[in-house]
Design a protein around this motif. Structure first.
Motif, PDB file in Angstrom:
ATOM      1  N   HIS A  42      12.493  30.791  -3.392  1.00  0.00           N
ATOM      2  CA  HIS A  42      13.308  32.014  -3.457  1.00  0.00           C
ATOM      3  C   HIS A  42      14.351  31.888  -4.554  1.00  0.00           C
ATOM      4  N   HIS A  44      17.329  34.032  -4.789  1.00  0.00           N
ATOM      5  CA  HIS A  44      18.032  35.102  -4.081  1.00  0.00           C
ATOM      6  C   HIS A  44      19.506  34.855  -4.356  1.00  0.00           C
ATOM      7  N   ARG A  82      14.340  37.867  -5.700  1.00  0.00           N
ATOM      8  CA  ARG A  82      14.854  38.939  -4.860  1.00  0.00           C
ATOM      9  C   ARG A  82      15.435  40.042  -5.734  1.00  0.00           C
TER      10      ARG A  82
END
Ligand SMILES: [Fe+2]
Length: 242
Positions: A42, A44, A82
């Motif tokens: 990820h 993010h 993200r």
């Protein structure tokens, strides 16, 4: 098969906790018939600040251990990015981890929040497309807005996005609704890629073969070949040349 969405880099997101778990995940994927893996931690912002330099150093540690253990698998890295307008500045400073180049486009795994599709998502997607980056939208079948109104995907289809369905959605691991939506989108020819989105050994393992069998049974071998091999191969092949 090729798996181009999984959280195997140890200790940098909510995937593999440590190197032991990372190697166990890779061994499981290999046993299941996976030959190439693109790890996608990820990115993010504010939660997992995994821009390119962080991923590169974690990846090289993993590659060393895989070599030492003599596991027969090819590895490369990208990220699951993200949705956030700040990613454009990471892109400008070349710190945004992308998939490879194919047909004069670069591809990027893009994640929406599960709860909804934020207003303005299409504007960010247009910015990326203007820079010749095609977003591959992760697991649309798990997004609550799309579960309520499946046709909302059309905005992103019309812009030219690609879509990745998660293997365990196909086999019912996220419930009947996600399974039905995944199969509905595949039937409509909206999905280009199926990947594991593996996070751990028990609940979210790196398995693709059961989903591949199901897709072959429902849609035929050609479709399975496209979703599990040809498309993921094409958009990541250049990552394996560096
Ligand atoms: Fe993911």
């Amino acid at each position: 098969m090729i798996d181009i969405h999984c959280h195997i880099l140890p200790g940098i997101d909510d995937g593999a906790k440590d190197m032991v778990e990372a190697l166990a995940l890779i061994n499981l994927a290999v046993e299941d018939g996976v030959k190439r893996i693109v790890v996608t931690p990820h990115l993010h912002l504010g939660r997992f600040d995994n821009h390119l330099p962080v991923i590169e150093s974690s990846f090289s540690a993993l590659q060393q251990e895989v070599d030492k253990a003599n596991i027969s698998v090819e590895l490369a890295y990208a990220a699951e990015v993200r949705l956030d307008s700040e990613i454009l500045s990471l892109l400008a400073s070349q710190k945004l981890p992308l998939y490879g180049r194919y047909n004069n486009q670069q591809f990027m795994l893009l994640e929406f929040p599960h709860s909804h599709i934020p207003a303005g998502s299409d504007i960010l997607v247009k910015h990326l497309l203007k820079k010749n980056i095609t977003p591959v939208i992760a697991h649309p079948e798990r997004n609550r807005d799309l579960l309520k109104s499946p046709t909302k995907i059309k905005t992103f289809v019309d812009l030219g996005c690609w879509f990745q369905v998660t293997a365990s959605s196909i086999t019912g691991g996220f419930g009947e609704e996600c399974q039905a939506l995944a199969l509905h989108y595949i039937e409509q020819d909206l999905i280009q890629i199926i990947a594991s989105d593996a996070h751990n050994l028990k609940r979210r393992p790196p398995m693709l073969s059961a989903a591949r069998s199901k897709i072959t049974e429902l849609f035929g071998e050609d479709k399975a070949q496209q979703l599990f091999y040809d498309n993921p191969y094409n958009i990541t092949a250049s990552l394996f040349e560096r």
